[in-house]
Design an enzyme around this catalytic site. Structure first.
Site, PDB file in Angstrom:
ATOM      1  N   LYS A  41       2.000  -5.216   0.577  1.00  0.00           N
ATOM      2  CA  LYS A  41       1.212  -4.090   1.087  1.00  0.00           C
ATOM      3  C   LYS A  41       1.461  -2.754   0.397  1.00  0.00           C
ATOM      4  O   LYS A  41       1.009  -1.718   0.873  1.00  0.00           O
ATOM      5  CB  LYS A  41       1.466  -3.937   2.583  1.00  0.00           C
ATOM      6  CG  LYS A  41       2.938  -3.689   2.902  1.00  0.00           C
ATOM      7  CD  LYS A  41       3.157  -3.230   4.309  1.00  0.00           C
ATOM      8  CE  LYS A  41       4.603  -2.827   4.497  1.00  0.00           C
ATOM      9  NZ  LYS A  41       4.919  -2.334   5.804  1.00  0.00           N
TER      10      LYS A  41
ATOM     11  N   SER B 106      -7.378  -3.672   6.846  1.00  0.00           N
ATOM     12  CA  SER B 106      -7.007  -2.260   6.724  1.00  0.00           C
ATOM     13  C   SER B 106      -8.237  -1.373   6.604  1.00  0.00           C
ATOM     14  O   SER B 106      -9.271  -1.786   6.059  1.00  0.00           O
ATOM     15  CB  SER B 106      -6.147  -2.095   5.467  1.00  0.00           C
ATOM     16  OG  SER B 106      -6.013  -0.730   5.148  1.00  0.00           O
TER      17      SER B 106
ATOM     18  N   TYR C 184      -4.246  -3.918  -4.049  1.00  0.00           N
ATOM     19  CA  TYR C 184      -3.887  -4.201  -2.652  1.00  0.00           C
ATOM     20  C   TYR C 184      -5.126  -4.129  -1.763  1.00  0.00           C
ATOM     21  O   TYR C 184      -5.423  -5.053  -0.998  1.00  0.00           O
ATOM     22  CB  TYR C 184      -2.829  -3.193  -2.156  1.00  0.00           C
ATOM     23  CG  TYR C 184      -2.824  -3.047  -0.659  1.00  0.00           C
ATOM     24  CD1 TYR C 184      -2.272  -4.027   0.150  1.00  0.00           C
ATOM     25  CD2 TYR C 184      -3.431  -1.942  -0.036  1.00  0.00           C
ATOM     26  CE1 TYR C 184      -2.317  -3.908   1.537  1.00  0.00           C
ATOM     27  CE2 TYR C 184      -3.474  -1.822   1.335  1.00  0.00           C
ATOM     28  CZ  TYR C 184      -2.919  -2.802   2.120  1.00  0.00           C
ATOM     29  OH  TYR C 184      -2.979  -2.687   3.485  1.00  0.00           O
TER      30      TYR C 184
ATOM     31  N   LYS D 127      -7.495  -7.102   0.503  1.00  0.00           N
ATOM     32  CA  LYS D 127      -7.974  -7.074   1.897  1.00  0.00           C
ATOM     33  C   LYS D 127      -9.475  -7.339   1.933  1.00  0.00           C
ATOM     34  O   LYS D 127      -9.964  -8.094   2.777  1.00  0.00           O
ATOM     35  CB  LYS D 127      -7.645  -5.726   2.547  1.00  0.00           C
ATOM     36  CG  LYS D 127      -6.158  -5.496   2.775  1.00  0.00           C
ATOM     37  CD  LYS D 127      -5.563  -6.506   3.754  1.00  0.00           C
ATOM     38  CE  LYS D 127      -4.064  -6.396   3.890  1.00  0.00           C
ATOM     39  NZ  LYS D 127      -3.430  -7.547   4.562  1.00  0.00           N
TER      40      LYS D 127
ATOM     41  N   ASN E 254      -3.325   4.023  10.323  1.00  0.00           N
ATOM     42  CA  ASN E 254      -1.952   4.172   9.807  1.00  0.00           C
ATOM     43  C   ASN E 254      -0.900   3.922  10.890  1.00  0.00           C
ATOM     44  O   ASN E 254      -0.587   4.829  11.662  1.00  0.00           O
ATOM     45  CB  ASN E 254      -1.768   5.575   9.225  1.00  0.00           C
ATOM     46  CG  ASN E 254      -2.497   5.757   7.913  1.00  0.00           C
ATOM     47  OD1 ASN E 254      -3.698   5.533   7.828  1.00  0.00           O
ATOM     48  ND2 ASN E 254      -1.782   6.150   6.873  1.00  0.00           N
TER      49      ASN E 254
ATOM     50  N   ASN F 148       7.129   4.194   0.519  1.00  0.00           N
ATOM     51  CA  ASN F 148       5.900   4.798   0.002  1.00  0.00           C
ATOM     52  C   ASN F 148       5.179   5.573   1.085  1.00  0.00           C
ATOM     53  O   ASN F 148       4.442   6.504   0.807  1.00  0.00           O
ATOM     54  CB  ASN F 148       4.938   3.705  -0.488  1.00  0.00           C
ATOM     55  CG  ASN F 148       5.538   2.920  -1.639  1.00  0.00           C
ATOM     56  OD1 ASN F 148       5.854   3.499  -2.656  1.00  0.00           O
ATOM     57  ND2 ASN F 148       5.707   1.623  -1.459  1.00  0.00           N
TER      58      ASN F 148
ATOM     59  N   LEU G 126       4.436   7.756   4.633  1.00  0.00           N
ATOM     60  CA  LEU G 126       4.885   9.069   5.077  1.00  0.00           C
ATOM     61  C   LEU G 126       6.011   9.019   6.124  1.00  0.00           C
ATOM     62  O   LEU G 126       7.052   9.664   5.955  1.00  0.00           O
ATOM     63  CB  LEU G 126       3.677   9.841   5.653  1.00  0.00           C
ATOM     64  CG  LEU G 126       3.982  11.214   6.215  1.00  0.00           C
ATOM     65  CD1 LEU G 126       4.469  12.158   5.135  1.00  0.00           C
ATOM     66  CD2 LEU G 126       2.743  11.791   6.900  1.00  0.00           C
TER      67      LEU G 126
ATOM     68  N   PHE H  83       2.079  15.411  -0.643  1.00  0.00           N
ATOM     69  CA  PHE H  83       1.169  15.216  -1.782  1.00  0.00           C
ATOM     70  C   PHE H  83      -0.129  16.002  -1.609  1.00  0.00           C
ATOM     71  O   PHE H  83      -1.112  15.472  -1.101  1.00  0.00           O
ATOM     72  CB  PHE H  83       0.865  13.720  -1.963  1.00  0.00           C
ATOM     73  CG  PHE H  83       2.074  12.883  -2.318  1.00  0.00           C
ATOM     74  CD1 PHE H  83       2.950  13.286  -3.321  1.00  0.00           C
ATOM     75  CD2 PHE H  83       2.330  11.684  -1.648  1.00  0.00           C
ATOM     76  CE1 PHE H  83       4.052  12.507  -3.657  1.00  0.00           C
ATOM     77  CE2 PHE H  83       3.424  10.901  -1.973  1.00  0.00           C
ATOM     78  CZ  PHE H  83       4.296  11.317  -2.980  1.00  0.00           C
TER      79      PHE H  83
ATOM     80  N   ARG I   9      -4.992  11.587   8.358  1.00  0.00           N
ATOM     81  CA  ARG I   9      -5.046  10.154   8.668  1.00  0.00           C
ATOM     82  C   ARG I   9      -5.040   9.961  10.188  1.00  0.00           C
ATOM     83  O   ARG I   9      -4.603  10.829  10.932  1.00  0.00           O
ATOM     84  CB  ARG I   9      -3.810   9.426   8.107  1.00  0.00           C
ATOM     85  CG  ARG I   9      -3.656   9.491   6.590  1.00  0.00           C
ATOM     86  CD  ARG I   9      -4.664   8.602   5.883  1.00  0.00           C
ATOM     87  NE  ARG I   9      -4.462   8.629   4.442  1.00  0.00           N
ATOM     88  CZ  ARG I   9      -5.031   9.505   3.610  1.00  0.00           C
ATOM     89  NH1 ARG I   9      -5.831  10.444   4.094  1.00  0.00           N
ATOM     90  NH2 ARG I   9      -4.805   9.449   2.310  1.00  0.00           N
TER      91      ARG I   9
ATOM     92  N   GLY J  23      -5.251   8.341  -6.070  1.00  0.00           N
ATOM     93  CA  GLY J  23      -5.785   7.292  -5.197  1.00  0.00           C
ATOM     94  C   GLY J  23      -5.864   7.688  -3.731  1.00  0.00           C
ATOM     95  O   GLY J  23      -6.480   6.985  -2.932  1.00  0.00           O
TER      96      GLY J  23
HETATM   97  C1  UD1 Z   1      -2.557   3.526   2.616  1.00  0.00           C
HETATM   98  C2  UD1 Z   1      -3.801   2.800   3.067  1.00  0.00           C
HETATM   99  C3  UD1 Z   1      -3.478   1.785   4.126  1.00  0.00           C
HETATM  100  C4  UD1 Z   1      -2.391   0.881   3.661  1.00  0.00           C
HETATM  101  C5  UD1 Z   1      -1.168   1.704   3.308  1.00  0.00           C
HETATM  102  C6  UD1 Z   1      -0.101   0.781   2.776  1.00  0.00           C
HETATM  103  C7  UD1 Z   1      -5.811   4.184   2.981  1.00  0.00           C
HETATM  104  C8  UD1 Z   1      -6.691   5.130   3.718  1.00  0.00           C
HETATM  105  N1  UD1 Z   1      -4.757   3.721   3.653  1.00  0.00           N
HETATM  106  O1  UD1 Z   1      -2.202   4.389   3.629  1.00  0.00           O
HETATM  107  O2  UD1 Z   1      -4.606   1.032   4.409  1.00  0.00           O
HETATM  108  O3  UD1 Z   1      -2.078  -0.047   4.655  1.00  0.00           O
HETATM  109  O4  UD1 Z   1      -1.507   2.644   2.294  1.00  0.00           O
HETATM  110  O5  UD1 Z   1       0.937   1.471   2.183  1.00  0.00           O
HETATM  111  O6  UD1 Z   1      -6.036   3.834   1.864  1.00  0.00           O
HETATM  112  N2  UD1 Z   1       2.302  11.327   1.990  1.00  0.00           N
HETATM  113  C9  UD1 Z   1       3.026  12.410   1.499  1.00  0.00           C
HETATM  114  N3  UD1 Z   1       4.285  12.172   1.008  1.00  0.00           N
HETATM  115  C10 UD1 Z   1       4.847  10.933   0.978  1.00  0.00           C
HETATM  116  C11 UD1 Z   1       4.094   9.842   1.487  1.00  0.00           C
HETATM  117  C12 UD1 Z   1       2.829  10.078   1.974  1.00  0.00           C
HETATM  118  O7  UD1 Z   1       2.558  13.539   1.514  1.00  0.00           O
HETATM  119  O8  UD1 Z   1       5.981  10.793   0.496  1.00  0.00           O
HETATM  120  C13 UD1 Z   1       0.963  11.567   2.522  1.00  0.00           C
HETATM  121  C14 UD1 Z   1      -0.123  10.817   1.766  1.00  0.00           C
HETATM  122  O9  UD1 Z   1      -0.572  11.564   0.679  1.00  0.00           O
HETATM  123  C15 UD1 Z   1      -1.165  10.623   2.859  1.00  0.00           C
HETATM  124  C16 UD1 Z   1      -0.347  10.509   4.142  1.00  0.00           C
HETATM  125  O10 UD1 Z   1       0.922  11.075   3.833  1.00  0.00           O
HETATM  126  O11 UD1 Z   1      -1.977  11.763   2.955  1.00  0.00           O
HETATM  127  C17 UD1 Z   1      -0.144   9.075   4.588  1.00  0.00           C
HETATM  128  O12 UD1 Z   1       0.323   8.319   3.495  1.00  0.00           O
HETATM  129  P1  UD1 Z   1       0.845   6.814   3.665  1.00  0.00           P
HETATM  130  O13 UD1 Z   1       1.781   6.731   4.806  1.00  0.00           O
HETATM  131  O14 UD1 Z   1       1.337   6.368   2.331  1.00  0.00           O
HETATM  132  O15 UD1 Z   1      -0.452   6.016   4.077  1.00  0.00           O
HETATM  133  P2  UD1 Z   1      -1.903   5.916   3.380  1.00  0.00           P
HETATM  134  O16 UD1 Z   1      -1.810   6.212   1.940  1.00  0.00           O
HETATM  135  O17 UD1 Z   1      -2.849   6.692   4.205  1.00  0.00           O
END
Ligand code: UD1
Length: 341
Positions: A85, A125, A150, A154, A181, A200, A202, A220, A233, A299
């Site tokens: 994932k 997802s 990934y 799905k 999320n 990876n 948040l 980010f 989200r 992305g």
């Molecule tokens: C994405 C996918 C989701 C998938 C998941 C798996 C979309 C909409 N969602 O979730 O379907 O199951 O990945 O990993 O495509 N962020 C930061 N700093 C960090 C990490 C994240 O600022 O260190 C921010 C991201 O930019 C985002 C938010 O937090 O705006 C959520 O990120 P994350 O938890 O990685 O989930 P998605 O990318 O939304």
């Protein structure tokens, strides 16, 4: 009634096993432990009083999978979580993702045919919608070109399931659950998300930073078209999400699944920005998070949140826990991991 949970020692899988057992279902887990820990079984047992049956093997092995289904033809329904994932990893190593996520699905569907098992819940997802044209996003929104291998697994998995149903080659009742999320953890803090290496996502990055495992969270991007500039989200408590799987199984088993497959968005209907998540975390825990704003992550989409009305109308399911409960439980879990080290 026996339910197979693939990936049942993983994050969403383990929470779903707990909810199933608490509703009286007998659970058998298949997991290769590639991204989870065997101790999860003991912790599930501590919560529910029942140790789920467990078989460790890889569902991409056709022979082993077929043998499993021959032996367990008393399974009433399957919830299929077992998959890779991580978005970034899938970009670097697409064949690993296509190979794992698709072969295992095909092997399971074949095994179901051989054993006459008809009921299937698939872990999908909201990534299939890409950046939707309209918000909140309903199940009728068009599927957009996947932004990562990934996400593509799905989409293709949903198509494999739909094609199998339409072919009439086997009796298959399927529910596809499109998660937004998932964050948070069981209130006992005995199970939760256990990322391998650097997270990876948040929420685990926030909790690991505050506990001292990471130096600083990178936010980010703060130049998105959103009120505070950070991306939005629909965060959903993993326990709410787990409960939706129980309801989906109940619907399949009662033969109430009308359209094949039936598709549901699982979110709260509320969007929160990255900064709002951080604010909630700091407010409910009293901790301070070290973070800095950096450039956008390639992305990432600007904003997405669910229209959860269809799930409420048809499944009678609705997310109940708010953002503060989510961030609080994530922190309790991180502290529990640190304590048990
Ligand atoms: C994405 C996918 C989701 C998938 C998941 C798996 C979309 C909409 N969602 O979730 O379907 O199951 O990945 O990993 O495509 N962020 C930061 N700093 C960090 C990490 C994240 O600022 O260190 C921010 C991201 O930019 C985002 C938010 O937090 O705006 C959520 O990120 P994350 O938890 O990685 O989930 P998605 O990318 O939304």
């Amino acid at each position: 009634m026996k339910i197979l949970v693939t990936g049942g020692t993983g994050y969403i899988g383990s929470h779903t096993v707990v909810e199933l057992q608490q509703k009286g279902y007998e659970v058998i887990i298949v997991d290769n432990l590639s991204n989870s820990d065997i101790n999860v079984l003991s912790n599930i047992e501590k919560i529910t009083g029942i140790r789920p049956e467990f078989e460790e093997f890889d569902l991409i092995d056709p022979k082993r999978t077929s043998e499993f289904f021959k032996k367990h033809n008393d399974i009433k329904a399957i919830i299929h979580f077992a998959a890779y994932k991580a978005v970034g990893e899938s970009v670097e190593n697409p064949l690993m993702y296509y190979g794992n996520n698709l072969y295992s699905l095909v092997n399971i569907l074949k095994g179901m045919k051989e054993s006459g098992i008809e009921n299937f819940v698939f872990s999908s997802s909201c990534t299939v919608y890409g950046q939707p044209d309209e918000l909140p996003v309903s199940e009728k929104a068009p599927i957009k070109k996947a932004m990562s291998p990934y996400g593509n697994t799905k989409q293709i998995s949903e198509e494999i399931i739909t094609d199998t149903i339409n072919s009439n080659s086997q009796q298959l009742n399927a529910i596809l659950l499109r998660y937004f999320n998932p964050i948070g953890a069981n209130e006992t803090a005995l199970i939760g998300e256990l990322p391998l290496g650097v997270p990876n996502n948040l929420m685990p990055f926030i909790t690991q930073t505050v506990i001292g495992l990471r130096e600083q969270l990178k936010v980010f991007g703060d130049d998105y078209q959103t009120p505070d500039g950070t991306a939005i989200r629909d965060y959903i408590h993993v326990v709410d999400l787990a409960k939706a799987h129980v309801v989906a199984v109940e619907r399949l088993v009662a033969d109430k699944c009308l359209k094949k497959p039936e598709i549901f968005n699982l979110g709260t209907g509320n969007g929160y920005s990255v900064l709002e998540v951080i604010n909630s975390f700091e407010k409910v825990t009293g901790e301070k998070l070290n973070y800095k704003i950096v450039g956008r992550r390639p992305g990432d989409i600007t904003k997405v949140w669910a229209n959860p009305e269809f799930a409420e109308k048809v499944l009678g399911w609705k997310a109940e826990k708010g953002i503060d409960e989510m961030t609080f439980s994530a922190w309790e879990w991180e502290k529990a991991i640190a304590k048990n080290k």
